[in-house]
Write an enzyme that holds these catalytic residues in place. Structure first.
Site, PDB file in Angstrom:
ATOM      1  N   LYS A 123      -4.876  -2.730  -2.574  1.00  0.00           N
ATOM      2  CA  LYS A 123      -5.147  -1.394  -3.109  1.00  0.00           C
ATOM      3  C   LYS A 123      -4.258  -0.334  -2.450  1.00  0.00           C
ATOM      4  CE  LYS A 123      -9.481  -2.036  -1.890  1.00  0.00           C
ATOM      5  NZ  LYS A 123      -9.475  -3.468  -1.590  1.00  0.00           N
TER       6      LYS A 123
ATOM      7  N   ASP B 299      -9.266  -6.463  -0.212  1.00  0.00           N
ATOM      8  CA  ASP B 299      -7.916  -6.823   0.245  1.00  0.00           C
ATOM      9  C   ASP B 299      -6.987  -7.252  -0.886  1.00  0.00           C
ATOM     10  OD1 ASP B 299      -8.855  -6.326   2.824  1.00  0.00           O
ATOM     11  OD2 ASP B 299      -9.504  -8.405   3.087  1.00  0.00           O
TER      12      ASP B 299
ATOM     13  N   GLY C 106      -9.376  -1.705   5.306  1.00  0.00           N
ATOM     14  CA  GLY C 106      -8.070  -1.730   5.966  1.00  0.00           C
ATOM     15  C   GLY C 106      -7.053  -1.797   4.845  1.00  0.00           C
ATOM     16  N   HIS C 107      -6.379  -0.682   4.576  1.00  0.00           N
ATOM     17  CA  HIS C 107      -5.438  -0.622   3.461  1.00  0.00           C
ATOM     18  C   HIS C 107      -4.012  -0.561   4.006  1.00  0.00           C
ATOM     19  CE1 HIS C 107      -8.772   1.074   0.611  1.00  0.00           C
ATOM     20  NE2 HIS C 107      -9.036  -0.113   1.102  1.00  0.00           N
TER      21      HIS C 107
ATOM     22  N   GLN D 250     -13.011  -1.931  -0.498  1.00  0.00           N
ATOM     23  CA  GLN D 250     -13.679  -3.221  -0.742  1.00  0.00           C
ATOM     24  C   GLN D 250     -13.341  -3.701  -2.172  1.00  0.00           C
ATOM     25  OE1 GLN D 250     -15.973  -0.589   0.879  1.00  0.00           O
ATOM     26  NE2 GLN D 250     -14.704  -1.321   2.525  1.00  0.00           N
TER      27      GLN D 250
HETATM   28  P1  GDP Z   1      -6.312  -3.570   0.522  1.00  0.00           P
HETATM   29  O1  GDP Z   1      -7.456  -3.570   1.462  1.00  0.00           O
HETATM   30  O2  GDP Z   1      -6.722  -3.863  -0.886  1.00  0.00           O
HETATM   31  O3  GDP Z   1      -5.465  -2.330   0.598  1.00  0.00           O
HETATM   32  O4  GDP Z   1      -5.391  -4.804   0.963  1.00  0.00           O
HETATM   33  P2  GDP Z   1      -4.974  -5.177   2.464  1.00  0.00           P
HETATM   34  O5  GDP Z   1      -3.950  -4.231   2.941  1.00  0.00           O
HETATM   35  O6  GDP Z   1      -6.164  -5.382   3.320  1.00  0.00           O
HETATM   36  O7  GDP Z   1      -4.388  -6.637   2.235  1.00  0.00           O
HETATM   37  C1  GDP Z   1      -3.306  -6.876   1.386  1.00  0.00           C
HETATM   38  C2  GDP Z   1      -2.188  -7.512   2.210  1.00  0.00           C
HETATM   39  O8  GDP Z   1      -1.211  -8.041   1.344  1.00  0.00           O
HETATM   40  C3  GDP Z   1      -1.449  -6.497   3.078  1.00  0.00           C
HETATM   41  O9  GDP Z   1      -0.962  -7.148   4.208  1.00  0.00           O
HETATM   42  C4  GDP Z   1      -0.288  -6.051   2.168  1.00  0.00           C
HETATM   43  O10 GDP Z   1       0.838  -5.600   2.914  1.00  0.00           O
HETATM   44  C5  GDP Z   1       0.024  -7.326   1.458  1.00  0.00           C
HETATM   45  N1  GDP Z   1       0.512  -7.206   0.086  1.00  0.00           N
HETATM   46  C6  GDP Z   1       0.182  -6.296  -0.870  1.00  0.00           C
HETATM   47  N2  GDP Z   1       0.763  -6.619  -2.045  1.00  0.00           N
HETATM   48  C7  GDP Z   1       1.464  -7.749  -1.820  1.00  0.00           C
HETATM   49  C8  GDP Z   1       2.249  -8.601  -2.660  1.00  0.00           C
HETATM   50  O11 GDP Z   1       2.405  -8.387  -3.857  1.00  0.00           O
HETATM   51  N3  GDP Z   1       2.805  -9.717  -2.067  1.00  0.00           N
HETATM   52  C9  GDP Z   1       2.636  -9.999  -0.762  1.00  0.00           C
HETATM   53  N4  GDP Z   1       3.205 -11.097  -0.274  1.00  0.00           N
HETATM   54  N5  GDP Z   1       1.902  -9.227   0.056  1.00  0.00           N
HETATM   55  C10 GDP Z   1       1.310  -8.128  -0.479  1.00  0.00           C
HETATM   56  P1  IMO Z   2     -10.794  -3.330   1.957  1.00  0.00           P
HETATM   57  O1  IMO Z   2     -11.013  -1.913   1.466  1.00  0.00           O
HETATM   58  C1  IMO Z   2     -12.515  -7.279   2.628  1.00  0.00           C
HETATM   59  C2  IMO Z   2     -16.717  -7.426   3.858  1.00  0.00           C
HETATM   60  C3  IMO Z   2     -17.018  -7.916   5.274  1.00  0.00           C
HETATM   61  C4  IMO Z   2     -18.380  -8.545   5.050  1.00  0.00           C
HETATM   62  C5  IMO Z   2     -19.028  -7.602   4.035  1.00  0.00           C
HETATM   63  C6  IMO Z   2     -19.937  -6.556   4.650  1.00  0.00           C
HETATM   64  O2  IMO Z   2      -9.777  -3.464   3.001  1.00  0.00           O
HETATM   65  O3  IMO Z   2     -10.593  -4.231   0.768  1.00  0.00           O
HETATM   66  P2  IMO Z   2     -19.507  -4.327   6.050  1.00  0.00           P
HETATM   67  O4  IMO Z   2     -18.794  -4.114   7.345  1.00  0.00           O
HETATM   68  O5  IMO Z   2     -18.945  -3.552   4.905  1.00  0.00           O
HETATM   69  O6  IMO Z   2     -20.983  -4.168   6.155  1.00  0.00           O
HETATM   70  O7  IMO Z   2     -19.273  -5.897   5.730  1.00  0.00           O
HETATM   71  O8  IMO Z   2     -17.956  -6.967   3.358  1.00  0.00           O
HETATM   72  N1  IMO Z   2     -15.758  -6.303   3.786  1.00  0.00           N
HETATM   73  C7  IMO Z   2     -14.497  -6.418   3.373  1.00  0.00           C
HETATM   74  N2  IMO Z   2     -13.786  -7.511   3.030  1.00  0.00           N
HETATM   75  N3  IMO Z   2     -11.963  -6.050   2.545  1.00  0.00           N
HETATM   76  C8  IMO Z   2     -12.665  -4.948   2.849  1.00  0.00           C
HETATM   77  O9  IMO Z   2     -12.202  -3.700   2.650  1.00  0.00           O
HETATM   78  C9  IMO Z   2     -13.987  -5.109   3.341  1.00  0.00           C
HETATM   79  N4  IMO Z   2     -14.939  -4.257   3.768  1.00  0.00           N
HETATM   80  C10 IMO Z   2     -16.021  -5.001   4.032  1.00  0.00           C
HETATM   81  O10 IMO Z   2     -16.064  -8.855   5.697  1.00  0.00           O
HETATM   82  O11 IMO Z   2     -18.237  -9.793   4.422  1.00  0.00           O
HETATM   83 MG    MG Z   3      -8.051  -4.489   3.239  1.00  0.00          MG
END
Ligand code: GDP
Ligand code: IMO
Ligand code: MG
Length: 419
Positions: free
Chosen positions: A16, A13, A40-41, A221
């Site tokens: 990415k 998270d 979840g991107h 991840q």
């Molecule tokens: P990913 O899994 O690495 O793609 O990240 P996620 O989407 O799960 O989580 C990142 C969260 O932070 C999302 O809600 C994005 O919209 C948000 N986000 C990304 N970059 C920034 C930033 O620079 N500032 C803020 N405030 N939010 C951001």
């Molecule tokens: P993105 O790509 C954050 C965590 C789960 C759990 C562990 C194992 O959005 O960054 P799994 O379902 O993979 O067997 O769970 O890994 N986990 C993540 N945490 N971002 C993710 O993906 C994750 N994918 C798995 O919460 O701790």
């Molecule tokens: Mg994510």
């Protein structure tokens, strides 16, 4: 040409999806190489927000090709939901999204096994996303898995054999399987949707295209969740690191170009497992509330803490990071003091090298810096950065030994400063 890799350096998270979308215009192909719908991107642009699970984040800009590589595990039911949501918002992908025949299928019973194994673990549970990731990768390594290519011949028979095997295991644990028929219905509907896409030998495709096209490999991840180098056993079941891109796309190591390592200006984690810099105070609550730190897949509140430079240096080493990308520093805009963990104290001894495991008493050693206390979310140029923020950037670059080439100041595509 080479394949550039973008991956997370923390516990996932890191942002990415947003940054892959920003970089996409420079690439002809964007490919996912591991993970599955546990990811979840999130991407935001033109007032709209999208959360991608299995589809690469390169689909929204231009007409490039996106690939789901052999290292990915795919759940047809969730894939269908994702594709239909994209179609409803005007994004048809059937010609632009290609799927490796070697990618493994997450079966309905894998999802049940995930829940069953978590229940068996009790308090020691991993806190998985419940998407069947672990059981599917276990099956792959155990040489019993079903792949996308299997859909094309004699699938039903192979499916029933694996299902029967899984049911025996679930029965041993007396696990309730009454939801299976419903899950299976959605799954087989999903399979029909999946068949609208081209199944390819993606390793041949990518290596051929590399002659004159640029490819970006999108990690899921983060390094601290890597099956080998993460905080085992509280990890995911794939290699989330640069080497994972070689395996998950069929690339020779010398084909790897730049490695973009992405990290938050602080740190988060969902699920169980050690987290040395975790905060249980007002600062942690502020990070969670200002940064909307709630899982994009499960909605779970993310655990929050200060940035951990011991873990980051380890991740940079393992991945061969050539450029750093820092996200979410805007979340710290109101903080009076910013902290960064530069070492751990373990049994009274200070260590700067990431240890075998983080269990037990790992006490973070912090440096404190004055916060910038300025709203940075609308800044467009580096010259506008407040002095304290510039100092923070220089400190990080010096400590980590790699330049920070992108700073993200908000969730929107436009809130990005390339340095
Ligand atoms: P990913 O899994 O690495 O793609 O990240 P996620 O989407 O799960 O989580 C990142 C969260 O932070 C999302 O809600 C994005 O919209 C948000 N986000 C990304 N970059 C920034 C930033 O620079 N500032 C803020 N405030 N939010 C951001
Ligand atoms: P993105 O790509 C954050 C965590 C789960 C759990 C562990 C194992 O959005 O960054 P799994 O379902 O993979 O067997 O769970 O890994 N986990 C993540 N945490 N971002 C993710 O993906 C994750 N994918 C798995 O919460 O701790
Ligand atoms: Mg994510």
């Amino acid at each position: 040409m080479k394949v550039d890799v973008l991956l997370g350096l923390q516990w996932g998270d890191e942002g990415k999806g947003k940054i892959v979308d920003v970089l996409t215009p420079e690439y002809s192909i964007v490919a996912r190489f591991q993970g599955g719908p546990n990811a979840g991107h999130t991407l935001e642009f033109e007032g709209k927000k999208y959360v991608l699970r299995s589809v690469p984040s390169g689909i929204f800009q231009g007409n490039n090709i996106n690939i789901i590589g052999n290292g990915v595990v795919l759940d047809p039911a969730l894939f269908k939901v994702e594709i239909e949501a994209l179609e409803a918002s005007g994004h048809s992908l059937t010609k632009r999204l290609l799927i490796s025949k070697k990618a493994h299928l997450i079966l309905p019973t894998h999802r049940l096994l995930d829940a069953c194994y978590e229940a068996q673990k009790g308090d020691a549970k991993i806190g998985t996303t419940g998407k069947g990731i672990g059981p599917t990768y276990t099956e792959k390594v155990g040489r019993g898995g079903l792949r996308i290519g299997d859909i094309l011949c004699g699938f039903e028979e192979k499916y029933q054999a694996v299902k029967a095997r899984h049911l025996k295991t679930l029965e041993q644990f007396k696990f309730d399987t009454s939801s299976l028929a419903d899950i299976e219905k959605e799954w087989f509907d999903g399979l029909e949707k999946l068949k609208e896409f081209a199944f390819i030998d993606s390793e041949h495709y990518i290596n051929k295209e590399l002659v004159n096209k640029k490819v970006l490999a999108e990690g899921a991840q983060g390094t601290m969740l890597d099956i080998d180098f993460g905080s085992y056993p509280f990890v995911t079941s794939s290699n989330t690191i640069t080497a994972g891109a070689c395996i998950g796309l069929g690339l020779a190591p010398q084909k790897i170009g730049e490695v973009f390592g992405i990290f938050k200006a602080y740190c988060t984690r969902v699920g169980s497992g050690p987290f040395p810099t975790e905060l249980f105070d007002e600062d942690g609550d502020n990070m969670r509330n200002i940064g909307f730190e709630f899982g994009s897949v499960t909605g779970r509140p993310r655990r929050c803490g200060w940035v951990d430079l011991v873990a980051l240096r380890y991740a940079i080493m393992i991945n061969g990071v050539t450029r750093l990308i820092m996200t979410k520093s805007d979340v710290l805009d109101t903080f009076k003091t910013i902290k960064a963990c530069i070492a751990y104290k373990i049994n009274g001894v200070e260590v700067t090298e990431f240890p075998f495991e983080l269990a037990g008493s790992v006490e973070p050693v912090y440096v404190e810096m004055e916060g910038w206390q300025t709203d940075m979310s609308k800044m467009q140029k580096e010259d506008e950065f407040p002095a304290q923020f510039k100092k923070y950037l220089s400190f990080l670059e010096e400590n980590l030994g790699v330049p920070i080439t992108i700073v993200s100041l908000g969730p929107d595509r436009e809130q990005t400063i390339i340095r």
